[in-house]
Each structure stands twice: as C-alpha cells, then as structure tokens.
Design an enzyme around this catalytic site. Structure first.
Site, PDB file in Angstrom:
ATOM      1  N   ARG A   9       7.075  21.531  11.458  1.00 52.00           N
ATOM      2  CA  ARG A   9       6.550  21.370   9.879  1.00 52.00           C
ATOM      3  C   ARG A   9       7.950  21.420   8.886  1.00 52.00           C
ATOM      4  O   ARG A   9       7.845  21.176   7.942  1.00 52.00           O
ATOM      5  CB  ARG A   9       5.591  22.525   9.614  1.00 52.00           C
ATOM      6  CG  ARG A   9       5.091  22.311   8.189  1.00 52.00           C
ATOM      7  CD  ARG A   9       4.275  21.149   8.179  1.00 52.00           C
ATOM      8  NE  ARG A   9       3.866  20.636   6.650  1.00 52.00           N
ATOM      9  CZ  ARG A   9       3.219  21.618   5.912  1.00 52.00           C
ATOM     10  NH1 ARG A   9       2.695  22.384   6.302  1.00 52.00           N
ATOM     11  NH2 ARG A   9       3.143  21.150   4.567  1.00 52.00           N
ATOM     12  N   ASP A  49      -2.857  14.377   4.100  1.00 47.93           N
ATOM     13  CA  ASP A  49      -3.136  15.476   4.520  1.00 47.93           C
ATOM     14  C   ASP A  49      -3.134  16.633   3.356  1.00 47.93           C
ATOM     15  O   ASP A  49      -1.876  17.107   3.312  1.00 47.93           O
ATOM     16  CB  ASP A  49      -2.754  15.925   6.000  1.00 47.93           C
ATOM     17  CG  ASP A  49      -3.284  17.124   6.436  1.00 47.93           C
ATOM     18  OD1 ASP A  49      -4.343  17.789   5.818  1.00 47.93           O
ATOM     19  OD2 ASP A  49      -2.752  17.422   7.438  1.00 47.93           O
ATOM     20  N   LEU A  50      -3.892  16.962   2.458  1.00 48.89           N
ATOM     21  CA  LEU A  50      -3.721  17.851   1.632  1.00 48.89           C
ATOM     22  C   LEU A  50      -2.894  19.054   1.644  1.00 48.89           C
ATOM     23  O   LEU A  50      -2.876  19.925   2.589  1.00 48.89           O
ATOM     24  CB  LEU A  50      -5.096  18.456   0.948  1.00 48.89           C
ATOM     25  CG  LEU A  50      -5.049  19.292  -0.373  1.00 48.89           C
ATOM     26  CD1 LEU A  50      -4.638  18.182  -1.527  1.00 48.89           C
ATOM     27  CD2 LEU A  50      -6.466  19.797  -0.600  1.00 48.89           C
ATOM     28  N   ASP A  51      -1.650  19.176   0.915  1.00 47.20           N
ATOM     29  CA  ASP A  51      -0.917  20.408   0.749  1.00 47.20           C
ATOM     30  C   ASP A  51      -0.113  20.618   2.277  1.00 47.20           C
ATOM     31  O   ASP A  51       0.403  21.427   2.394  1.00 47.20           O
ATOM     32  CB  ASP A  51      -1.629  21.582   0.707  1.00 47.20           C
ATOM     33  CG  ASP A  51      -2.072  22.057  -0.940  1.00 47.20           C
ATOM     34  OD1 ASP A  51      -1.609  21.184  -1.538  1.00 47.20           O
ATOM     35  OD2 ASP A  51      -2.445  22.664  -1.188  1.00 47.20           O
ATOM     36  N   ALA A  52      -0.129  19.476   3.108  1.00 47.24           N
ATOM     37  CA  ALA A  52       0.428  19.507   4.364  1.00 47.24           C
ATOM     38  C   ALA A  52       1.488  18.481   4.624  1.00 47.24           C
ATOM     39  O   ALA A  52       1.915  18.395   5.652  1.00 47.24           O
ATOM     40  CB  ALA A  52      -0.589  19.301   5.454  1.00 47.24           C
TER      41      ALA A  52
END
Lengths: 285, 285, 285, 285
Positions: free
Chosen positions: A212, B227-230
């Site tokens: 990530r 992908d929210l906040d990702a």
C-alpha cells in the site's frame, strides 16, 4: 534518596474531593511534591495522582491505606491505590524469538535506569536461555500448543505467584493468552504491537503495508484485556517510512519504534503514572 | 529563473535504462541537475526522475516528447511523462464547510509559496463564496444530493474542462465522488483524511478514538481511486494526543495535522516528485 | 544472500558522469539494484551511490577497483570508494561510564540486527570490563590523563591497527581525542553528543537547559574532526521536554534520543550510505 | 457555552496551598473542571492552574479578584491572575514582509478556530496593507529607522493603548524592540524565531546551517524580554532536513515549522495555560 508515596484515585467528580485529599495529607504533615488531576468532563469522572514525602508523615506506612480508606476514600466512593516508591516492582518477561524489546529491557534494568527486579523469564522457545543464565535470571521454557495451553498457563500462573510478580511484560511474546489467564492480572500485563495507517489485518501486515506504500509505521503499547490488541492504550508512536524501505527495512524500523514505545509504557507504569479507566488510560506526565 | 524539465519514468527494470536516459539528455547538451532512481526489487520495476536545464538543450521543447518516445521510451516500454517547470499547474479546489485546509492552500498560493493558479472553486455549500470573491476566483455552488449526483458531477466535469484544470484538491470536501468522475482524473485528485491507530469505522471516529484513549491522531493524503480512502498514499503524519484532549481538542489538533499533510502532498505533486505505481507512490525527495 | 558492491563517488559535476558509470557497470553485466545521485547546485559538486550485484559481474572483485580507476574515475577526477557488502566492518567501541549507547550497540550486534564485528573495546574506566568479558571481546582499560594522553593514544592506535579496525564509535566516551589521533581516521570516528536549542556552553548544559525551560532536547551524531563537536553531521533528532521534567528526567530522555541517533548514524555508515564532503554529509536514503 | 474562570498561581511551596484554593472555590459553589499543579522541586516554587464554572459560583465576577486576594492570596504571598474565559483577548499583529505566520494567524481567527479579536496591525512596510483592509483591520505603516525608533515606538505604544491590546504577536516582525517598549508588556509579547542545532550566529544562519549539513531545522516561540531571543520559551519544534534541501527549501520548511510553533504558543497563551517564572514557562497541558 527521596522516600515518597503515590496515591492514584478515580471517582465520580464531586465537590470537595481535592480538598479532602490534600487536607488528609497536609494535616498529617505529608509534604505534597506532585499533584495532577484530570476530569473527564462527559462522564464526570475524576482522576488524581498525588505524590508526597513519607519523611515526617504522621501516619505510619502500614496504616496509611487503612486510614485513607476510612477517612477519605469511603466517603467519595473512590477506586484508589497507594504505592510506596521504595518498593521495587518485580517484573516477569514473556519472550519468544525476537530480541529487540527483550534486550532493551534487560539493558535498562542492568544499567540501573529502571528500578525493577526481573526474577522470571518465560518463553515458548529455548532461544534466549543463555541470555537469562548470563544475568542469573530463572528462565522457564514453556512450549505452548493448542492442546496444552490451559495446563501450561497454569504452570505459568504458579510461577508468577511463586516469584511474587507485580508486572508481566509481553516483550514480543507471540502467544495469545487465554481469558482465564488475563483476568488474573488486570492492568498488570503490558503488550506491544506494531501497526500502520490503515491497519492491515491478516498474516503478513508488513507486506500489506509495503504494497500500500504507507509512509509511517506505528507501535502501540497497551494493557492486555481479553479482547486481543484492544486493551487500554498506554503509549503510541510512529516512524517515517519511504518507498526506499524494503519489507526487511520496514521490519527493522518497526522494531525500533516498538522497543521505544514499550519502554515508555513500562516507565510510566513502574512510576505509577497510569490510571486505567474503562477502556482507556489517564497517563499523568 | 531556472527553466528545467522533469522526466518521470516507470518501466520494467532492465539493463541499460539509466545509461540510455542520461545519454539522451547529455548528448543533446541537457545539463542534469537532479537524478533519482528507485528499483522495487520484488517486482523488478524501475522508477526514475531526472531534472535537466532547458537552456542550451538541443531539442526544442515542443519536440522533446516525440524524440524521447521514439529514441528511448519505446525501446524500454516505459510509462513516462515530461513536465516543464515553467508550466504553472491549474488547481481546482473542492470544499465544503471546513476552512482549515482551504484557507491554508489559499495562503500558500497568495503568498507565492506555491507556484499554482486557482481558477476554480467548487462547493456543495455557499459558505465560502465571499472568500472566493475576495480572491476573484470563480466559485460554483453545486449542491449534491443522492438523486442529482450524476448530473451535478457532469456539471463539475464541464467546469474542470472549461477551466483547463490539472489538479483537483479535495480540501475536506465531504462528498463521495462516483467512479465515473474519478476515472477521468487518474492521479489528478488529492484527498486528505484523518485517522487513528487503530482505525475506527463508523460515523464518529473522533468519539471512538477518544473513548479508546488513543495517544496519536494521524492524517493521510492520497490520490483518489474508486476504492474510498484506499488510493495510493502520498503523505502521512501524526500529532500526539493525551487524556487532556477533549474530543473538541482532538478535532482541533487533527485539523492541524490534516492541513500540514495535505500541503506536503500537494507540494510533492506540483513539483513532480511523485510516480504512482499500482496502489502505492514513489515520492522522490 | 545478495552479494553486492557499492560505489560511492564525489566529483565536480560534469557532462557524462552518470552515463560513464552506469555504462561501466552494465557493459560488464553488473545489474544495478540501487542508484542515488545528488548535485550540490552551488558548488557544482556531484555525488553518486550505486549498488550492483556481483553475481555475473564480468570484472573479478580483486580487479574492479583498478579497472574503475583506470576506465572511469581518472577521467572525471573522482573521489571514490568501492565497498563489498559481504565484508563485515570491524568496529571498536570507546566507552566511559555511560551504559546506554554502549549496551544498545552490543544488543544490535548480538541480535544480528547489525552485521558487524566488535573485536575491541577501549575505556578509560574498568567499569564495563565484565560486560566485555561476557561477550568475549578484548577490553583495554586505558586511563588517560593530561600528562599521558599522547602515549596512551599511541597505545590505542596500535590496538586499532592490531585489530584491523574499520570504524571507531565513541559511545559516550568522555575523552577529547588529539588532532594526531583524529587525522589517522578521517570519517572513521563517529561521536554522539546531546544538545538543545539554544545550545548551552559550559560544564552543566542540562542545568542551563532546565533553567531556560527548553521544550526539546536533541542529539547529534557526527564524524569527528579536530574541531570539537563540529565535524560533519550524520543524524540528528529531538525529544519533547516539558516543565514536568526534572534535570534527572531530562538526562534520562536525553539518553534515549542519544542512543537512537547514534544507532541511526552507525547504520547509515555500515551500509555505506554516507559521502562526507567538506564539513557536511550526503546521506542517501 | 461554558462560562469559566481560570486562576493561575505561583508562590513558594508551602503546606495548605492546594487545600486553601480548592476550599475557596468549593465553599462558594465553584465547580472545578480542571486543576493542574506543578512544583519545581529545587526552588520549592509552587504553580497551579484551576478552571471552574462561573454558573452558580457564589461570588460575583466583579468581586472575585478582591475576595481571592484577601482570603487566600495574601496569606500565601501568591503571584496570581484570574482570567474570565468569555473575555476575548485583543491581539495586535506586528509584521514585516513575511506572509506565512501573518496569514496563518488571520486564518485561525477568521475561521473561528481562535477566539480572539485583531483590532490592530503594525508594520514597517506597506506590503500587507491590502490584506488588512480586506479584513477591515486598522493597519499602521510605521517605518522604523535607527534615528526615529524611540519616537516611532511611542506611536506604537499609543496605538496599543488606544486599541486596548492584551497580546502582541511578532509574526516575523524584523525589528528589534527597545527595552523601554518591552518593559511595558511583560509576558505580553510573543516572538517566533527559527534556529538549528548547532545555532549559527551571523547574518545568514540558513547558509551556515546548509554548509554544515544540519539534519533538522527548529523554531522557538518565546515571550520577549530585553535579552534578544532569550526570553522564556513557550514552544519549540523541529522539521527534518536532508542534503536534498537547498537553502530555499530549508527556508520553506523553516516557515512551516515557524508558523506551527507560533500558533501553538499563541493557543496556549490565549487559553491561559502558561505561567512564566524567572526565565522559563510552566505550560499546563
């Protein structure tokens, strides 16, 4: 050497608490050298830490708890504790195969930075037996399996009793303790775990964090409760990470922040600066 | 004033890449003033950022992309981009009712710290209209509901096109963008969100963090993906928290770390220091 | 295990340097796995760190320095060095009576975190003799006085030669080295000292810092030059301080930041990430 | 809205102080919502900050200072102050040509983060006149020379009186104030200055820090005393620096840490968390 006592109080916030406590100490010639107080406004819960000199204090040490309960604590329905600073806490270390926190704690003890005794080391591996021997600390190799966990934990609890342990430090001890074990030592077991933002569940959080591309790695020291890794937090910190850091380098940096945060939490515990309340901690500075 | 160009490259790691690039520049009298390189060992992916002076460079600006593609990039199957530093990025700000990030960005722009233009502000509220007017920046009040979201986003996309926007900053914009919107601006939308260790899902993360007694609050700036906040993380930092901090105080401190981290991410973006790759970023220093 | 070599270069910035170096490596099948470059714009000085795999590299290890000098370095008038990563640096520790840095270094060595050998400990006190014995490291008690300093330093230099030392760490060694000693080990002696903002000269800087109420304490690790505490800085960090911190507590916190900063500096040195230049360092990440 | 009062006390440590203060408040139905205490062990000086609710407090606001002096303060020879939180501090900004701290303060005021009024801006330049006009804040351009300094400062003092100023913030105001000016506003002038480890005297500290290759840059906020930059420190922090940072970049990063540290110091001042004592500060958290 200063001989002092420390009183830690938690109770519903109400009129007259501070005055009652300071009165009790000062009327008995207890010279206050430190006083911290905190009120959690929402829950109206009151917290206090007072340190006073025992020299000249009118109430003898062995009676002070009794007197305080009768004269003050009862009236305000306090949760409270009195610690005498010349009492040296007896610490058990639980370790596995990671050296960093374990060695760091031994250092701080051996160099005299921490006034503790370490009469007991328990491990699920033989790996550090020679380290314990070097320091003449009894080392018990207690390999735990799913099948024998209850039995082995009984053995551990017997050792904790035998060695009269005040505090258990899980110095990267890679076993999950049962609820039966934990409930015997409320706010007496400190654990350290690393983490990142966001948190990555699963078997290999470092790999997930690497993939990530997180820019910080963190560590959290907390009291152990039955809810894994979710007990009251004592200390937290982070270390910056960049794309240059391989997973191995993230692990290395993670170790540094783990040992730093665990050491801070233990320092605050052995200096009686912490009052746990519900699932959080008040940590006086 | 230095006039420079910046080349950002990502390709499979292979023999001769660095030599090919530096050769291309130096044979054409391009004076390299900065070169950074990174290899992600596991995936064998190669990343490079080179900055060189345009003064004296043999290839005219308008042809450099064509020449580079033909002479170098094709051979190594590179993903690449060339940015000319005298080009001033045109930034659209998306805001709601929180002032801290919005005002901070205006400051950095107005004081000349950031070389950007801000030709467009979009908000789902009227609240900051007068601020935009003060700075003579067009302000579009586009209130979004579940029902009209697609239509409103079309309007926004038309504005982004009209104003020729290079970068969208979600300065605490409290709306979730649709996938249709996001896919038009890959790695061109930067968002900021606060977070804590552990992360608390749900409507009131500050309350949860407070009740858990966290000792740090963090903020994460990232490119927005579906992908929210990702999306790929650009920058992260934290601020210490203690039991003395009420929820209101945690929010106040959270704002400070949010504006700091967002500003860092935007600075790195407008200085062409970032190469996104899969779901992470390489951020050259 | 990766077997790699690291090339550290410093020279006047000039056209073709990067291409020449990468060419030299790649034409001889040297797979570059890391390349960092820095140009100090004002002085037009160029710095480079390249790491490549030795496996498959066409030039034998014992000849690579000769070839590089002849084929590349000479032409660009480079200062350069090649380090082979499988060579384990031999470190001498100089200690006095402070345990924190000394113990921390032993830990990192014993746990395998640092790939170093520690064949020599020198101290002006007997205090840690038993610690050295425990680890089977030769410990020389060399008490230095004003009168015997030159003679004692000769003895030390003989030991450094005898034990074939690559790096000297002053782990809170409370003696000032003479210029004669220092000039034998340029950029081979790392020292740690604490400091504060502002800096307080004199015998008791902690007291001065306390009386001034500083809010941070810092530590600086640097290469030792003849100008006391003024050599090239490698690493620095700070720790927050409050009015609650007594002088004793400031010292304790100071120790933590000292050992952290020294460890960082040594890590960067033994991983060949540092190029000293004039009175500063380039520390590649 | 909570209406509270804050009592700040400094006196010789002596038996009964805390009890006397809490008694005074609680007997008059003053509900304590915050109490902090500190004892400087060496000097035996006692410090206290108590915040209590005015609602239901038996002593009327206009008489509380008189009563406290008579009933408590006199007996213990206290230095003390009572602040009423609904009183909004009136702040004068002194600025030159640097925008960062100035703009940041305006932001925090305009967004409502800080409960202050800004009725006066003084500058030795015209540069920011239009900014003041935009916010309808009187802006006085008072160019100071060596020759006219005394006269100009008289003008400034008249303005400070006219506008009834409680706090002066030197937001990168590049003039040195005279002792005559300073002594009128003890602990009422906050200044910010950057610094590094080591500190570099002279005209161009950033260049010196750059040439020394420092790895951190710091900022210090302090009350102004006659001894330039040597008044009681309120807040300090640092930002990491690397060899990649040019002098321009060091300045940019320096600005960020300056505005952060100044904002923290002002926040603590306007929330009455600071007790200056001798040349240091007690800053309650």
């Amino acid at each position: 050497m200063k001989e002092t006592a420390i009183l830690l109080i938690s109770c519903t916030d109400q009129s007259g608490v501070v005055a009652a406590v300071t009165d009790f100490l000062q009327k008995n010639s207890g010279n206050i050298i430190n006083l911290d107080e905190h009120i959690e406004t929402e829950s109206r819960q009151f917290f206090m830490r007072v340190e006073w000199q025992l020299k000249g204090f009118a109430i003898p040490e062995e009676k002070v708890k009794d007197y305080f309960e009768t004269l003050v604590a009862k009236r305000f329905e306090m949760d409270w504790d009195i610690e005498f600073c010349q009492c040296i806490p007896r610490v058990a270390l639980f370790v596995s195969k990671h050296a960093h926190c374990f060695f760091d704690i031994l250092n701080r003890w051996e160099s005299g930075e921490w006034k503790i005794e370490i009469p007991l080391i328990i491990s699920n591996h033989e790996k550090f037996h020679h380290i314990a021997e070097r320091h003449k600390i009894p080392y018990y190799h207690i390999p735990i399996t799913k099948a024998n966990k209850k039995e082995m934990e009984k053995k551990e609890m017997a050792l904790i009793e035998k060695y009269n342990i005040d505090l258990i430090i899980l110095a990267r001890y890679m076993q999950i303790l049962t609820g039966e074990f934990i409930e015997n030592y409320p706010n007496k077991i400190i654990n350290i775990h690393h983490s990142s933002l966001p948190a990555f569940p699963g078997a290999n959080p470092y790999r997930s964090a690497y993939e990530r591309g997180v820019k910080i790695m963190g560590a959290t020291a907390h009291y152990v409760t039955e809810d894994l890794d979710a007990g009251p937090i004592i200390a937290q910190d982070i270390i910056p990470i960049s794309h240059n850091d391989s997973i191995a380098e993230m692990r290395r940096k993670g170790k540094d922040v783990e040992k730093r945060v665990l050491a801070q939490a233990v320092w605050e515990h052995i200096n009686h600066k912490i009052i746990p309340y519900k699932n959080k901690t008040i940590v006086f500075s």
